[in-house]
Design an enzyme around this catalytic site. Structure first.
Site, PDB file in Angstrom:
ATOM      1  N   ALA A   1       0.795  -1.233   0.000  1.00  0.00           N
ATOM      2  CA  ALA A   1       0.000   0.000   0.000  1.00  0.00           C
ATOM      3  C   ALA A   1       0.826   1.280   0.000  1.00  0.00           C
ATOM      4  CB  ALA A   1      -0.964  -0.015   1.188  1.00  0.00           C
TER       5      ALA A   1
ATOM      6  N   VAL B   1      -2.174  -8.196  -8.738  1.00  0.00           N
ATOM      7  CA  VAL B   1      -1.537  -7.233  -9.639  1.00  0.00           C
ATOM      8  C   VAL B   1      -0.020  -7.411  -9.604  1.00  0.00           C
ATOM      9  CG1 VAL B   1      -1.212  -4.761 -10.108  1.00  0.00           C
ATOM     10  CG2 VAL B   1      -3.443  -5.598  -9.319  1.00  0.00           C
TER      11      VAL B   1
ATOM     12  N   ARG C   1      -3.573  -1.484 -23.358  1.00  0.00           N
ATOM     13  CA  ARG C   1      -2.459  -1.134 -24.252  1.00  0.00           C
ATOM     14  C   ARG C   1      -2.779  -1.544 -25.690  1.00  0.00           C
ATOM     15  NH1 ARG C   1       2.141  -3.431 -20.038  1.00  0.00           N
ATOM     16  NH2 ARG C   1       2.680  -1.417 -19.076  1.00  0.00           N
TER      17      ARG C   1
ATOM     18  N   ARG D   1      11.828  -7.738  -9.608  1.00  0.00           N
ATOM     19  CA  ARG D   1      13.005  -8.445 -10.123  1.00  0.00           C
ATOM     20  C   ARG D   1      14.200  -7.490 -10.148  1.00  0.00           C
ATOM     21  NH1 ARG D   1      12.681 -12.140 -15.530  1.00  0.00           N
ATOM     22  NH2 ARG D   1      14.778 -13.007 -15.527  1.00  0.00           N
TER      23      ARG D   1
ATOM     24  N   ARG E   1      14.288 -15.585 -13.146  1.00  0.00           N
ATOM     25  CA  ARG E   1      12.828 -15.594 -12.952  1.00  0.00           C
ATOM     26  C   ARG E   1      12.429 -16.595 -11.859  1.00  0.00           C
ATOM     27  NH1 ARG E   1       8.630 -13.321 -15.765  1.00  0.00           N
ATOM     28  NH2 ARG E   1       6.649 -14.411 -15.673  1.00  0.00           N
TER      29      ARG E   1
ATOM     30  N   HIS F   1       0.669 -12.759 -18.134  1.00  0.00           N
ATOM     31  CA  HIS F   1       1.004 -11.331 -18.145  1.00  0.00           C
ATOM     32  C   HIS F   1       2.529 -11.227 -18.191  1.00  0.00           C
ATOM     33  CE1 HIS F   1       1.164  -7.113 -17.388  1.00  0.00           C
ATOM     34  NE2 HIS F   1       1.815  -7.281 -16.262  1.00  0.00           N
TER      35      HIS F   1
END
Length: 329
Positions: A12, A129, A162, A92, A98, A187
């Site tokens: 937050a 998200v 987008r 990252r 990854r 995503h």
């Protein structure tokens, strides 16, 4: 006055949340007459920064905000939550594989999934998200014992927005003319923005934009690489546009989809379009009049699309396999 809805936002004090919280508090997400309880989760080192955000939220004197609870305790943060927006994740860093990122975030999302199961409202819905959002959502879903899998979503609306923007610009039309834009898969830079089923002014995209080479090439890569392009230009990742897409996603999930249209969000696959059951994969989705959601069925998938969808689904399988020890089977 309506009963307040409790919205929990994690991470937050971060950049995305800084844009997101004021949109939620103003009524952009759940409507201009819906009071809100905000519960804000941060890690202990960020609590001072969060206190500053809370001061600003109070200073804006939003009529819809009933209460604001900042905390570093997940159980307190998710107490009675109707909507959980899991924005916080470990970014990252240079030299990080990854797999390392999946592992570090995996531990965070195990804890959050468990806390949601213990503390959230019975009707809770969870939008992830924080990246890698599909697999973070998968981990949270597996660890939220007793919470149905159809309550978990990962955000691909930013990719959809987008893609719509790129098509509108190319066609020389307003972005509202672009409908039926599906994002398939992860995503990530493997996602597939599906122009073959999209429409511009009600017509198939390929009838309006004759440049097939652009559609199959630059259009797709621009959408896939947009996040990296913003980091290069701005020196920081896309925050305001991500927050806006989160607002769009919740609004779409909470209101019936206009007849004939759809939106993109990653959900737990039921095997539709040959996509392995149980993966958190982006599909074209509709919200029904009873407040549930469904994957849009029967869309044509040509050989070009099939190849693109398979590639992004394979990446989702690899990510799932990399975190298999964190999933409850």
């Amino acid at each position: 006055m309506k009963t307040p809805i409790t919205v929990t936002v994690t991470g937050a004090a971060g950049q995305i949340a800084y844009s997101l919280l004021f949109r939620i508090a103003s009524g952009s997400m759940l409507g201009p007459d819906q009071p809100i309880n905000l519960r804000l989760l941060e890690i202990p080192p960020a609590m001072n920064a969060l206190e500053g955000v809370v001061m600003e939220l109070r200073d804006a004197a939003f009529p819809l905000v009933n209460e604001i609870v900042p905390t570093s305790d997940p159980d307190e943060a998710f107490a009675g939550a109707n909507w959980c927006l899991l924005v916080g994740s470990v970014p990252r860093k240079a030299g990080m594989e990854r797999k390392d990122l999946l592992d570090i975030n995996g531990k965070v999302f195990i804890g959050q999934g468990q806390a949601i199961a213990r503390s959230a409202a019975k009707d809770v819905r969870v939008l992830v998200v924080g990246n890698p959002c599909n697999t973070n959502a998968l981990i949270a879903m597996h660890n939220a014992s007793g919470v149905p899998s159809d309550r978990f979503f990962a955000m691909t609306r930013l990719d959809e927005n987008r893609a719509k923007s790129q098509l509108a610009e190319k066609a020389g039309v307003h972005v509202t003319e672009v409908t039926n834009m599906a994002i398939w898969g992860n995503h990530s830079s493997t996602q597939y923005p599906d122009f073959t089923n999209a429409r511009i002014g009600g017509k198939p995209v390929t009838e309006v934009i004759k440049d097939t080479e652009w559609l199959k090439g630059d259009f797709i890569t621009t959408v896939q690489q947009r996040g990296a392009a913003i980091i290069k230009a701005r020196g920081a990742s896309s925050a305001a546009s991500a927050a806006s897409a989160a607002v769009d996603t919740v609004r779409s999930l909470a209101t019936q989809t206009p007849e004939g249209d759809w939106y993109s969000v990653a959900v737990c696959s039921d095997g539709s379009y040959g996509i392995e059951k149980g993966l958190i994969c982006s599909f074209p989705v509709r919200t029904t009049k009873d407040g549930g959601w469904e994957i849009v069925q029967g869309l044509p998938v040509d050989a070009f699309s099939r190849e693109k969808i398979d590639a992004t689904v394979n990446e989702l399988k690899e990510e799932r396999d990399a975190v298999s020890s964190l999933l409850k089977h």
